[in-house]
Design an enzyme around this catalytic site. Sequence first.
Site, PDB file in Angstrom:
ATOM      1  N   ARG A 273       0.864  -1.174   0.000  1.00 49.02           N
ATOM      2  CA  ARG A 273       0.000   0.000   0.000  1.00 49.02           C
ATOM      3  C   ARG A 273       0.910   1.235   0.000  1.00 49.02           C
ATOM      4  O   ARG A 273       1.966   1.239   0.643  1.00 49.02           O
ATOM      5  CB  ARG A 273      -0.892   0.034   1.247  1.00 49.02           C
ATOM      6  CG  ARG A 273      -2.059  -0.936   1.220  1.00 49.02           C
ATOM      7  CD  ARG A 273      -3.136  -0.537   0.212  1.00 49.02           C
ATOM      8  NE  ARG A 273      -4.275  -1.444   0.221  1.00 49.02           N
ATOM      9  CZ  ARG A 273      -4.439  -2.477  -0.613  1.00 49.02           C
ATOM     10  NH1 ARG A 273      -3.538  -2.760  -1.536  1.00 49.02           N
ATOM     11  NH2 ARG A 273      -5.524  -3.238  -0.529  1.00 49.02           N
ATOM     12  N   GLU A 302      -3.153   7.768  -3.601  1.00 51.33           N
ATOM     13  CA  GLU A 302      -3.728   7.172  -4.792  1.00 51.33           C
ATOM     14  C   GLU A 302      -5.086   7.795  -5.109  1.00 51.33           C
ATOM     15  O   GLU A 302      -5.876   7.989  -4.177  1.00 51.33           O
ATOM     16  CB  GLU A 302      -3.888   5.660  -4.539  1.00 51.33           C
ATOM     17  CG  GLU A 302      -3.475   4.848  -5.725  1.00 51.33           C
ATOM     18  CD  GLU A 302      -3.286   3.378  -5.380  1.00 51.33           C
ATOM     19  OE1 GLU A 302      -2.353   3.060  -4.626  1.00 51.33           O
ATOM     20  OE2 GLU A 302      -4.086   2.599  -5.866  1.00 51.33           O
ATOM     21  N   HIS A 320      -1.624   0.432  -9.776  1.00 54.38           N
ATOM     22  CA  HIS A 320      -2.227  -0.554  -8.867  1.00 54.38           C
ATOM     23  C   HIS A 320      -2.799  -1.743  -9.652  1.00 54.38           C
ATOM     24  O   HIS A 320      -3.998  -2.043  -9.559  1.00 54.38           O
ATOM     25  CB  HIS A 320      -3.307   0.105  -8.001  1.00 54.38           C
ATOM     26  CG  HIS A 320      -3.572  -0.631  -6.719  1.00 54.38           C
ATOM     27  ND1 HIS A 320      -3.972  -0.010  -5.561  1.00 54.38           N
ATOM     28  CD2 HIS A 320      -3.512  -1.955  -6.405  1.00 54.38           C
ATOM     29  CE1 HIS A 320      -4.146  -0.915  -4.608  1.00 54.38           C
ATOM     30  NE2 HIS A 320      -3.863  -2.113  -5.110  1.00 54.38           N
TER      31      HIS A 320
HETATM   32  N1  LIG Z   1      -0.829  -3.913  -5.046  1.00 52.70           N
HETATM   33  C1  LIG Z   1      -1.810  -4.788  -5.060  1.00 52.70           C
HETATM   34  O1  LIG Z   1      -2.568  -4.886  -6.012  1.00 52.70           O
HETATM   35  C2  LIG Z   1      -2.000  -5.698  -3.915  1.00 52.70           C
HETATM   36  C3  LIG Z   1      -1.629  -5.317  -2.660  1.00 52.70           C
HETATM   37  N2  LIG Z   1      -1.803  -6.155  -1.603  1.00 52.70           N
HETATM   38  C4  LIG Z   1      -1.347  -5.733  -0.278  1.00 52.70           C
HETATM   39  O2  LIG Z   1      -0.452  -6.719   0.219  1.00 52.70           O
HETATM   40  C5  LIG Z   1      -0.727  -6.929   1.584  1.00 52.70           C
HETATM   41  C6  LIG Z   1      -0.229  -8.288   2.014  1.00 52.70           C
HETATM   42  O3  LIG Z   1      -1.033  -9.321   1.504  1.00 52.70           O
HETATM   43  P1  LIG Z   1      -0.810 -10.851   1.941  1.00 52.70           P
HETATM   44  O4  LIG Z   1       0.594 -11.254   1.698  1.00 52.70           O
HETATM   45  O5  LIG Z   1      -1.890 -11.651   1.343  1.00 52.70           O
HETATM   46  O6  LIG Z   1      -1.046 -10.703   3.499  1.00 52.70           O
HETATM   47  P2  LIG Z   1      -0.409 -11.544   4.698  1.00 52.70           P
HETATM   48  O7  LIG Z   1      -1.221 -11.202   5.880  1.00 52.70           O
HETATM   49  O8  LIG Z   1      -0.241 -12.965   4.291  1.00 52.70           O
HETATM   50  O9  LIG Z   1       1.054 -10.912   4.845  1.00 52.70           O
HETATM   51  C7  LIG Z   1       1.333  -9.702   5.479  1.00 52.70           C
HETATM   52  C8  LIG Z   1       2.585  -9.895   6.323  1.00 52.70           C
HETATM   53  O10 LIG Z   1       2.983  -8.629   6.850  1.00 52.70           O
HETATM   54  C9  LIG Z   1       3.523  -8.882   8.126  1.00 52.70           C
HETATM   55  N3  LIG Z   1       3.596  -7.657   8.897  1.00 52.70           N
HETATM   56  C10 LIG Z   1       2.603  -7.008   9.536  1.00 52.70           C
HETATM   57  N4  LIG Z   1       3.096  -5.918  10.168  1.00 52.70           N
HETATM   58  C11 LIG Z   1       4.424  -5.878   9.896  1.00 52.70           C
HETATM   59  C12 LIG Z   1       5.476  -5.017  10.269  1.00 52.70           C
HETATM   60  N5  LIG Z   1       5.254  -3.964  11.056  1.00 52.70           N
HETATM   61  N6  LIG Z   1       6.713  -5.278   9.806  1.00 52.70           N
HETATM   62  C13 LIG Z   1       6.941  -6.350   9.020  1.00 52.70           C
HETATM   63  N7  LIG Z   1       5.983  -7.226   8.645  1.00 52.70           N
HETATM   64  C14 LIG Z   1       4.744  -6.992   9.085  1.00 52.70           C
HETATM   65  C15 LIG Z   1       2.587  -9.916   8.728  1.00 52.70           C
HETATM   66  O11 LIG Z   1       3.161 -10.584   9.826  1.00 52.70           O
HETATM   67  C16 LIG Z   1       2.357 -10.825   7.530  1.00 52.70           C
HETATM   68  O12 LIG Z   1       3.260 -11.910   7.472  1.00 52.70           O
HETATM   69  C17 LIG Z   1      -2.242  -6.715   1.687  1.00 52.70           C
HETATM   70  O13 LIG Z   1      -2.639  -6.387   3.002  1.00 52.70           O
HETATM   71  C18 LIG Z   1      -2.497  -5.613   0.714  1.00 52.70           C
HETATM   72  O14 LIG Z   1      -2.446  -4.364   1.355  1.00 52.70           O
HETATM   73  C19 LIG Z   1      -2.349  -7.391  -1.772  1.00 52.70           C
HETATM   74  C20 LIG Z   1      -2.741  -7.817  -3.004  1.00 52.70           C
HETATM   75  C21 LIG Z   1      -2.625  -6.990  -4.187  1.00 52.70           C
HETATM   76  O1  LIG Z   2      -6.285  -7.140  -2.834  1.00 48.58           O
HETATM   77  C1  LIG Z   2      -5.718  -6.072  -2.601  1.00 48.58           C
HETATM   78  O2  LIG Z   2      -5.402  -5.725  -1.454  1.00 48.58           O
HETATM   79  C2  LIG Z   2      -5.426  -5.201  -3.718  1.00 48.58           C
HETATM   80  O3  LIG Z   2      -4.707  -4.259  -3.599  1.00 48.58           O
HETATM   81  C3  LIG Z   2      -6.075  -5.545  -5.000  1.00 48.58           C
HETATM   82  O4  LIG Z   2      -5.242  -5.493  -6.033  1.00 48.58           O
END
Ligand SMILES: NC(=O)C1=CN([C@@H]2O[C@H](COP(=O)(O)OP(=O)(O)OC[C@H]3O[C@@H](n4cnc5c(N)ncnc54)[C@H](O)[C@@H]3O)[C@@H](O)[C@H]2O)C=CC1
Ligand SMILES: O=C(O)C(=O)CO
Length: 386
Positions: A273, A302, A320
């Site tokens: 993000r 954004e 994005h």
């Molecule tokens: N650009 C895009 O289109 C997308 C963006 N995202 C973003 O990616 C994020 C992660 O998604 P997932 O991997 O599925 O989630 P997840 O929950 O599997 O992984 C997030 C990780 O961040 C860690 N974390 C939390 N606070 C932290 C900190 N202060 N320092 C270091 N690590 C920390 C957690 O322990 C966890 O392992 C989502 O929350 C979303 O915001 C997700 C999908 C698409």
């Molecule tokens: O799933 C999310 O968090 C996204 O950013 C979508 O792309």
Amino acid sequence: MAKPLQVEVYNPNGKYRVVSTKPMPGTRWINLLIEQDCRLEICTQKKTILSVEDIISLIGDKCDGVIGQLTEDWGEKLFSALSRAGGKAFSNMAVGYNNVDVNAANKYGVAVGNTPGVLTETTAELAASLSLSAARRIVEADEFMRAGLYDGWLPHLFVGNLLKGQTVGVIGAGRIGSAYARMMVEGFKMNLIYYDLYQSTRLEKFVTAYGQFLKANGEQPVTWKRASTMDEVLREADVISLHPVLDKTTYHLVNKERLAMMKKEAILINCSRGPVIDEVALVEHLKANPMFRVGLDVFEDEPYMKPGLGEMKNAIVVPHIASASKWTREGMATLAALNVLGKIKGYPIWSDPNRVEPFLNENAPPPAACPSIVNSKALGLPVSKL
Ligand SMILES: NC(=O)C1=CN([C@@H]2O[C@H](COP(=O)(O)OP(=O)(O)OC[C@H]3O[C@@H](n4cnc5c(N)ncnc54)[C@H](O)[C@@H]3O)[C@@H](O)[C@H]2O)C=CC1
Ligand SMILES: O=C(O)C(=O)CO
């Protein structure tokens, strides 16, 4: 009175009224809802980001559930409106839900769904693409070529970084961060350093096993290290990719001081993000360090970029699109619809949101469960035994 927003209605006589604030890819999600007696209203208004007032008007007087988008501000006003309309479920079509005030949802007893798992590999692939594009200066070279500036091969033309043998740093080694790490380690034989609040034993085991395989084949083995601080990753890695959730602890995680810790020729990727990076500090850093490169999928304000970012040759910026593969976007729509449908039907919560494949199999009916409800514990919702 404001003009009502345009909507497309499916199954007008359905018992349950479900609203989707946007048309979403695929048709399976639509069919799943209408087969289960839902009247589905999809907002087709040509307006990219709907306001809270727009969504309140879509919710109206009776609404059982809403499928919404990460661009929308789901807080007190929307959850109280949904609750007044009899709604019990909301699902983001996203895994990230920093746009949702979960405490407000809890207050009104509304279940909040998200869509984990289905976008893991797609998002990691974009982070890997940005890493390669930055390392090998692909966007700059493409612009140069199209501008008609190429007049012959030169020893110094667009020289970039070799990834093999360098160190990849991952901050937030959850689903997506771990998938990205595996791609970079296996694909480019990079060593791994990662920082997360939790240990990622599966990832560590993968790198160990791959290192052993390489060694057995007479190659330099890859290595891994779990850093005890994030700063250690920033100092040691050549390519750093950010994959944490956005919350109070990760806001401006990468700021002026931390940018200064990184190698002068490092590459920074952000597919998490925007506010995880202090973007004003980043622009200054890019100006002062022309060999430092970034690949950004997300932005602090954004859809806008901070002044100066768009002019920086050492920045690659995309809108994005990290989860934008057809399979993933259709799967996200399906999971979001099933979160809302499951709650309306009184189904229990799927026990493992990391194992969503059974919901994505087009040749079988989905399990009778909500794939992923983030506030299920707070609401005391039962867990599926399936
Ligand atoms: N650009 C895009 O289109 C997308 C963006 N995202 C973003 O990616 C994020 C992660 O998604 P997932 O991997 O599925 O989630 P997840 O929950 O599997 O992984 C997030 C990780 O961040 C860690 N974390 C939390 N606070 C932290 C900190 N202060 N320092 C270091 N690590 C920390 C957690 O322990 C966890 O392992 C989502 O929350 C979303 O915001 C997700 C999908 C698409
Ligand atoms: O799933 C999310 O968090 C996204 O950013 C979508 O792309």
